[in-house]
Design an enzyme around this catalytic site. Structure first.
Site, PDB file in Angstrom:
ATOM      1  N   PRO A   2       0.771  -1.269   0.094  1.00  0.00           N
ATOM      2  CA  PRO A   2       0.143  -0.027  -0.078  1.00  0.00           C
ATOM      3  C   PRO A   2       0.844   1.395   0.037  1.00  0.00           C
ATOM      4  O   PRO A   2       1.951   1.372   0.658  1.00  0.00           O
ATOM      5  CB  PRO A   2      -0.882  -0.148   1.282  1.00  0.00           C
ATOM      6  CG  PRO A   2      -1.006  -1.605   1.627  1.00  0.00           C
ATOM      7  CD  PRO A   2       0.498  -1.912   1.022  1.00  0.00           C
ATOM      8  N   GLU A   3       0.432   2.332  -0.747  1.00  0.00           N
ATOM      9  CA  GLU A   3       1.364   3.323  -0.917  1.00  0.00           C
ATOM     10  C   GLU A   3       0.428   4.636  -0.296  1.00  0.00           C
ATOM     11  O   GLU A   3      -0.445   4.432   0.266  1.00  0.00           O
ATOM     12  CB  GLU A   3       1.724   3.786  -2.085  1.00  0.00           C
ATOM     13  CG  GLU A   3       2.525   2.546  -2.900  1.00  0.00           C
ATOM     14  CD  GLU A   3       3.404   3.222  -4.279  1.00  0.00           C
ATOM     15  OE1 GLU A   3       3.479   4.357  -4.631  1.00  0.00           O
ATOM     16  OE2 GLU A   3       3.807   2.212  -4.829  1.00  0.00           O
TER      17      GLU A   3
END
Length: 286
Positions: A2-3
């Site tokens: 996840p960014e």
């Protein structure tokens, strides 16, 4: 992994359910995450959650006594559930609230984190040396030019350096460099002011659009309500190595930089002089 947009989407999803609620109990089924969950994490019990914030890819649950620091790692997710919902495999932590809801942390690979720190949390080792947030005014072309001064490493790696700017991970660094017409291997110190003006604007626009679209689903990411993100449908270069460029038709090149896949268009992002490409219609949300 996840960014920033995925973490921000999660923050926005859980915030309405947590702020103003008192913590009834902390249940730790498996403390063996990236770092062991400290016993002091239980100090949040009895506290009221005052705010849910994000710093880089960390989620911060603020109380008067201290702050819980949560990192989703490579495969972590947070869900809002009822207390009666039975835990599933890899549901490692529950934060039970007085209103009957549960914030549940699931992490199959256990590379995430659940930590506790006393205020001010800015002094925590994980947060103290972070660069500016990309969606704030502090991240601007003048700042970036100064930060890149003397940096001979590839511009792609500079964008992924959290000491320079936080949250521009691999996916969005690929996309922003393409939109700005900058070759990813260009030394940071050699990127021109004109290019930085475009690059900063593109980073802000791409991240904001990814947040609006609910993040990017690649393998494991789902947001707080269990729904996947949809920005992957808008990616112009990432994951498209060897396919035609959606702007000029040239085949996209794929290399490794910093152990990460890097995709670019050799025509739109020439290794020497380069200029921003016009945005293809594929990026539009129309």
């Amino acid at each position: 992994m996840p960014e920033l947009p995925e973490v921000e989407v999660t923050r926005r999803g859980i915030e309405p359910w947590l702020v103003g609620q008192t913590v009834r109990r902390l249940v730790v089924r498996n403390a063996n995450l990236r770092w062991p969950v400290p016993e002091v994490a239980g100090q949040i019990v009895g506290q009221t959650i005052r705010a849910v914030r994000r710093r880089a890819k960390y989620l911060l649950l603020d109380t008067d006594a201290g702050t819980t620091i949560v990192h989703l790692g490579m495969s972590g997710s947070l869900r809002i559930l009822t207390r009666a919902t039975p835990p599933a495999k890899h549901d490692h932590i529950d934060l039970e609230l007085a209103n009957g809801c549960v914030l549940r942390f699931n992490d199959p690979r256990r590379f995430g984190a659940w930590l506790w720190c006393e205020l001010p949390e800015q002094a925590h080792p994980l947060l103290s040396k972070l660069g500016p947030e990309p969606l704030t005014e502090a991240f601007n072309p003048q700042y970036l030019q100064q930060a890149l001064n003397g940096k001979s490493k590839a511009m792609k790696l500079c964008l992924m350096d959290n000491a320079i700017v936080v949250g521009v991970g691999n996916i969005y660094a690929n996309e922003a460099l393409f939109a700005a017409g900058i070759h990813p291997q260009t030394a940071g110190e050699r990127v021109t002011v004109e290019q930085l003006l475009v690059l900063v604007a593109e980073i802000k626009a791409i991240l904001a659009q990814a947040i609006e679209q609910g993040g990017t689903t690649l393998k494991d990411f789902v947001n707080a309500d269990g729904k996947p993100g949809y920005f992957a449908q808008k990616l112009l270069v990432y994951g498209r190595g060897g396919q035609p460029c959606l702007h000029c038709g040239s085949l996209l090149s794929e290399i490794r930089l910093g152990q990460r896949s890097t995709v670019f268009c050799p025509t739109c992002q020439p290794a020497k002089a380069s200029k921003a490409v016009s945005k293809p219609k594929n990026r539009s949300t129309d």
